[in-house]
Scaffold this active site. Structure first.
Site, short mmCIF file in Angstrom:
data_model
loop_
_atom_site.label_atom_id
_atom_site.label_comp_id
_atom_site.label_asym_id
_atom_site.label_seq_id
_atom_site.Cartn_x
_atom_site.Cartn_y
_atom_site.Cartn_z
N ASP A 52 -32.15 -43.48 64.52
CA ASP A 52 -32.85 -43.72 65.78
C ASP A 52 -34.33 -43.46 65.59
OD1 ASP A 52 -32.56 -43.92 68.95
OD2 ASP A 52 -33.98 -42.33 68.48
N TYR A 57 -43.26 -43.15 67.39
CA TYR A 57 -43.12 -42.03 66.46
C TYR A 57 -44.06 -42.23 65.27
CZ TYR A 57 -38.78 -41.21 69.08
OH TYR A 57 -37.85 -41.00 70.07
N GLN A 192 -30.22 -43.04 76.61
CA GLN A 192 -30.60 -41.93 75.75
C GLN A 192 -31.35 -40.90 76.58
OE1 GLN A 192 -33.50 -41.07 71.95
NE2 GLN A 192 -32.19 -42.88 71.81
N TYR A 220 -30.57 -36.64 73.09
CA TYR A 220 -31.67 -36.22 72.23
C TYR A 220 -32.07 -34.78 72.56
CZ TYR A 220 -35.33 -37.26 75.83
OH TYR A 220 -36.13 -37.29 76.95
N ARG A 225 -35.59 -29.03 69.93
CA ARG A 225 -36.66 -29.15 68.94
C ARG A 225 -36.73 -27.94 68.01
NH1 ARG A 225 -40.76 -32.93 72.56
NH2 ARG A 225 -39.05 -33.77 73.80
N LYS A 231 -34.36 -19.77 64.12
CA LYS A 231 -35.32 -19.32 63.10
C LYS A 231 -36.65 -18.86 63.69
CE LYS A 231 -37.09 -23.90 61.83
NZ LYS A 231 -37.22 -24.86 60.69
N GLY A 294 -32.57 -34.40 64.20
CA GLY A 294 -33.71 -34.67 63.34
C GLY A 294 -33.57 -33.95 62.01
N ALA A 295 -34.16 -34.54 60.98
CA ALA A 295 -34.14 -33.92 59.65
C ALA A 295 -35.42 -34.31 58.92
CB ALA A 295 -32.92 -34.38 58.85
#
Length: 327
Positions: A52, A57, A192, A220, A225, A231, A294-295
């Site tokens: 996607d 972006y 979405q 999404y 995020r 972390k 996301g990656a």
């Protein structure tokens, strides 16, 4: 990998779908080209066949990287999901509605929502070129444009389907009333929307409507995020130009940290990461067809894909849901 049929289409999406927002770099503190491409290839190699992206972006960069990554691959085994309707190059000529000021190299760039017929056709041609393909599997309106009749937008998408330039049409960030109006012209394949453990507003009205009308939901920001990865409570730092500096302030971080402390023992017991646990919970919620993850490198992409294999019992889900009630 688990695959699910998308709405009223013949598309089958992996329950974990590769989200390519961050690899565009813009708003995310930059990116590394090779890591970005490697993340896409790793997703594909681990059963995540859908990617996607969107023109916005990275101002076209994300689509270009996706096109480069899939070059030489069997196109029929990949589902490309892209969008339209955010204009930043001034080509809207004053049409549409102002959205916000983006930044690139220290300069403000005004972004507009515009979903008029001529703009959709223009954006699709540009996306096809950047993606180096002759069709898009699912084309989605990025954000509603109140200045363009929904009927005009849907009629244009119907034309593109007939032309074979897109296989299916969807929307993003639509409420129930907007979905109903769109369906009078063309039944969207999907909506979405933002959905996570910390943001469950769609469960009240939108999910029941989409279930009753065979419309898929692509979720999404399931990790908010990266906040739900935990972390950032362990000393993780964000770059100054990372939009999450402000994004995270909307949440009660003390309560989020309490939630993470409840989830971590479950993740440890199952020998998975906290992110994998969160992604799997999200994918198991009613009405959700696919979850965008996301990656920014191959290892993250691999871990995201493996989240589809996490087994959550009824007892696990009850424990998680009780913790969510305290938010």
């Amino acid at each position: 990998m688990e695959y699910r049929k998308l709405g009223n289409t013949d598309l089958k999406l992996p329950v974990i779908t590769h989200g390519a927002f961050a690899i565009g770099g813009n708003m995310w503190g930059g990116n590394d080209k090779q890591d970005s491409i490697s993340s896409i290839l790793a997703s594909l190699d681990h059963g995540v066949s859908a990617i996607d992206t969107a023109p916005f972006y990275g101002f076209g960069l994300s689509e270009e990287l996706v096109g480069e990554a899939i070059k030489g691959r069997d196109r029929t085994s990949i589902q490309l999901l892209s969008k339209f309707g955010l204009v930043w190059d001034g080509s809207n000529k004053g049409k549409g509605v102002f959205f916000f000021d983006a930044e690139e190299s220290g300069k403000k760039i005004p972004v507009y929502r515009y979903a008029g017929k001529e703009n959709i056709i223009k954006e699709v041609e540009e996306s096809l070129k950047r993606l180096a393909t002759d069709y898009i599997d699912l084309l989605q309106l990025h954000w509603p444009d109140q200045t363009t009749p929904i009927e005009e937008t849907m009629e244009t998408l119907e034309i593109l389907i007939k032309q074979g330039k897109i296989r299916a049409a969807g929307v993003s960030n639509y409420n129930t009333a907007q979905l109903k109006e769109a369906s009078e012209t063309l039944l969207p394949a999907s909506n979405q929307v933002s959905y996570s453990m910390l943001n469950r507003e769609i469960e009240e009205e939108l999910v029941p409507y989409t279930l009753a009308n065979n419309i898929g939901i692509i979720a999404y920001s399931p990790m908010e995020r990266g906040l739900l990865s935990g972390k950032y409570f362990r000393g993780g730092k964000l770059k100054e130009n990372d939009h999450r500096q402000g994004y995270f302030t909307q949440f009660n971080l003390d309560k989020v940290q309490d939630l993470i402390q409840t989830l971590e023992p479950i993740a440890i017991d199952k020998q998975v990461t906290l992110s994998q646990l969160v992604l799997r919970w999200t994918s198991l919620q009613p009405g959700i067809t696919a979850v965008l993850a996301g990656a920014r490198n191959a290892q993250q992409a691999k871990e995201n894909a493996q989240s589809a294999q996490v087994s959550l019992s009824a007892e696990d889900l009850e424990t998680i849901n009780k913790a969510l009630e305290k938010l």
